[in-house]
Design a protein around this motif. Structure first.
Motif, PDB file in Angstrom:
ATOM      1  N   ARG A  93       0.891  -1.214  -0.008  1.00 31.31           N
ATOM      2  CA  ARG A  93      -0.098   0.006   0.021  1.00 31.31           C
ATOM      3  C   ARG A  93       0.819   1.406  -0.120  1.00 31.31           C
ATOM      4  N   GLN A  94       0.339   2.349  -0.695  1.00 35.88           N
ATOM      5  CA  GLN A  94       1.139   3.442  -0.829  1.00 35.88           C
ATOM      6  C   GLN A  94       1.430   4.178   0.640  1.00 35.88           C
ATOM      7  N   GLY A  95       2.764   4.503   0.810  1.00 42.27           N
ATOM      8  CA  GLY A  95       3.243   5.072   2.022  1.00 42.27           C
ATOM      9  C   GLY A  95       3.150   4.442   3.149  1.00 42.27           C
ATOM     10  N   THR A 176       8.700   1.370   0.542  1.00 45.20           N
ATOM     11  CA  THR A 176       7.345   1.870   0.515  1.00 45.20           C
ATOM     12  C   THR A 176       7.111   2.369  -0.828  1.00 45.20           C
ATOM     13  N   GLU A 177       5.672   2.223  -1.322  1.00 42.04           N
ATOM     14  CA  GLU A 177       5.426   2.491  -2.476  1.00 42.04           C
ATOM     15  C   GLU A 177       5.123   3.972  -2.837  1.00 42.04           C
ATOM     16  N   ASN A 178       5.693   4.770  -3.580  1.00 42.07           N
ATOM     17  CA  ASN A 178       5.576   6.114  -3.982  1.00 42.07           C
ATOM     18  C   ASN A 178       4.102   6.607  -4.769  1.00 42.07           C
ATOM     19  N   SER A 179       4.393   7.824  -5.018  1.00 39.35           N
ATOM     20  CA  SER A 179       2.859   8.237  -5.774  1.00 39.35           C
ATOM     21  C   SER A 179       2.968   7.874  -7.108  1.00 39.35           C
ATOM     22  N   ASN A 180       3.793   7.331  -7.862  1.00 44.68           N
ATOM     23  CA  ASN A 180       3.829   7.035  -9.099  1.00 44.68           C
ATOM     24  C   ASN A 180       3.733   5.528  -9.046  1.00 44.68           C
ATOM     25  N   GLY A 181       3.337   4.691  -8.122  1.00 43.83           N
ATOM     26  CA  GLY A 181       3.064   3.294  -7.944  1.00 43.83           C
ATOM     27  C   GLY A 181       4.360   2.395  -7.952  1.00 43.83           C
TER      28      GLY A 181
END
Length: 541
Positions: A93-95, A176-181
């Motif tokens: 999951r992002q963040g 961690t997943e960033n805003s770009n996926g």
């Protein structure tokens, strides 16, 4: 390393009538494992999907890499956010700070695509090898992904540039997943070396459960000889160096007085592939009036141009030294064997003189005692003088190097990789617990369905790779093992000193280029090199 020099007085002398005491070669304790033996040709199946091999690899190595990741990252936190483990790559999951296990997949611009080959009807022969799969003019075209049975996750971060990864490696990544996926990687862990059996003991994963036969100890330790890339072409150009090698192995070179270099201490010779070199087809005079000259060749092969000289020379070489020393012969990419891994042994019918020293049973049979001459598979593993050996003829290292960046400042591909890089690749393979990670993606192999033989079930004591540009050797040890909460249900009941593995890596050079024979001491695993070289008149001056 010491070297013995024979003087001119040792050669071209008339018979002296002096009686010499008999010398006896050191005995060899030999137990091959048939890990890479394929079913008989009529039982081999090629209809299966190759993707199943990666899922088998992930299922086998996932518990090991999870254990390493848990020990390293349990309790790890950033800004009071604790890292948690997720089971699948699509559960990221992002963040959220987390770590996950999966298989590396690298999308490279110059990587061969079998679908393109089939579409262009280029499937009759193997494609020519490429120097690299990278495009130095477009470094951003490289994409590194992590996949499992649920899907793929694209990886990002500066750590990827500093870490050598290839398709097929099982890793655990923290980030961690960033805003770009994309998944920003903070740390990477690999399975590390498996457990290593003690000398003269079989691994618990071996299919054959009999004890190893010990040899009687002598005052001097024996040596295991390794050579690769004999490169026989059947011409007179490669005869002199091979003759020196033959005379040395038979004890005819006048170094018997030197106990440390005496060839009688060599208990076995292992030939690691490419015994044949570039073979030139025969050009025969044909009658131009023959109307059949333009007839189509049967199966695309012209039997009249076949040159049998190289295989005849190999057979003569083997049959000359076999009465004195046992031999293990592995095929290579230039030898008469199947191209895809694992290559099966060179057929006995091609070596009519040497096959007299083979066992009488079927090749690869686990019920038959191995013969004095054992033509085996590539890769190959087995026990020699109590030590566990794993070796390949070099295709695995060569293909991994095509994933690495050796471009100069102008973006041109260079030959910058050297022997040190190759020995580091061998070290990485051991820590990946996968010795041929790029198969079947960029290295052809058999589509196994029930197991992945390229996974290291037990750690070898000697890990050798043939047909490399230079000789290199080093010793690799596994990371110290710590037990979680004082116990580990997956760990066998062993003592603390058995938890850490120690491996001797040996990169074997091509003999026809370097003239080097590698000797490994059977007691200390120390390595020395015997070099055979011809000096011209100008060099002597």
């Amino acid at each position: 390393m010491t070297a013995a020099v024979a003087t001119s007085e040792d050669f071209l002398q008339p018979p002296s009538g002096k009686e010499y005491p008999p010398r006896y070669r050191a005995p060899s304790a030999y137990a091959p494992l048939h890990t890479f033996q394929l079913p008989k040709a009529d039982n081999r199946q090629y209809q299966q999907q190759y993707g199943d091999l990666y899922f088998l690899r992930l299922a086998k190595l996932k518990p090991a890499v999870e254990k390493v990741g848990r020990e390293a990252w349990e309790g790890f936190n950033i800004a009071e956010e604790k890292a948690r483990k997720v089971e699948r790559v699509l559960d990221v999951r992002q963040g959220e700070l987390c770590w996950v296990v999966g298989t590396v997949y690298m999308d490279l611009p110059l990587k061969p695509n079998i679908l393109d080959d089939v579409a262009h009807d280029n499937f009759a022969a193997a494609p020519p090898p490429r120097l690299t799969y990278l495009d130095p003019s477009n470094p951003d075209s490289i994409q590194v992904m992590l996949e499992d049975e649920s899907g793929r996750l694209r990886l990002a971060g500066s750590l990827l540039r500093a870490t050598h990864l290839v398709t097929g490696v099982i890793i655990a990544v923290l980030g961690t997943e960033n805003s770009n996926g994309d998944f920003e990687v903070i740390d990477i862990k690999v399975p590390d070396l498996p457990l290593q059996p003690q000398r003269w003991e079989r691994a618990s994963t071996d299919k054959i459960d009999q004890k190893l036969n010990r040899v009687e100890s002598t005052a001097k330790s024996s040596k295991i000889a390794f050579v690769s890339g004999l490169g026989m072409t059947g011409s007179a150009g490669d005869g002199l160096t091979l003759e020196l090698l033959t005379e040395y192995l038979l004890g005819y070179t006048g170094v018997e007085s030197e106990e440390d270099t005496s060839p009688t201490r060599i208990s076995r010779l292992v030939i690691a592939g490419n015994s044949l070199g570039e073979v030139e087809t025969l050009v025969r005079d044909v009658d131009t009036s023959n109307k059949k000259k333009n007839a189509p060749k049967k199966y695309g092969y012209d039997a009249s141009s076949y040159n049998p000289s190289p295989i005849i020379q190999l057979d003569n070489f083997l049959s000359e030294i076999l009465p004195s020393i046992p031999i293990t012969l592995m095929p290579g990419e230039r030898d008469p064997a199947n191209f895809s891994l694992p290559q099966q042994s060179i057929h006995r019918a091609m070596l009519p003189k040497a096959r007299m020293y083979c066992s009488e049973g079927q090749p690869g049979s686990t019920d038959v005692e191995p013969g004095w001459f054992d033509n085996v598979t590539n890769p190959w593993e087995g026990y020699v003088d109590g030590w566990r050996l794993w070796g390949c003829s070099g295709q695995n290292v060569d293909d991994v190097l095509r994933y690495l960046d050796f471009s100069d400042e102008d973006g041109n591909i260079t030959e910058g990789e050297d022997g040190e890089t190759r020995i580091r690749v061998m070290e990485a393979m051991l820590k990946w617990r996968c010795t041929v990670p790029t198969a079947p993606d960029t290295l052809w192999c058999y589509p196994f369905q029930t197991h992945d033989p390229f996974i290291l079930q037990a750690c070898p004591h000697i890990f050798f790779v043939g047909n490399q540009p230079q000789f290199r050797t080093m010793v690799v040890e596994s990371e110290p093992t710590f037990r979680l909460n004082g116990a580990d249900s997956d760990m066998p009941d062993v003592s603390d000193d058995q938890l850490n593995s120690r491996v001797r890596l040996v990169s074997l050079p091509k003999f026809h280029e370097t003239g080097e024979l590698v000797l490994v001491d059977s007691e200390t695993l120390e390595v020395e090199v015997v070099k055979f070289q011809l000096f011209t008149e100008n060099e002597g001056e």
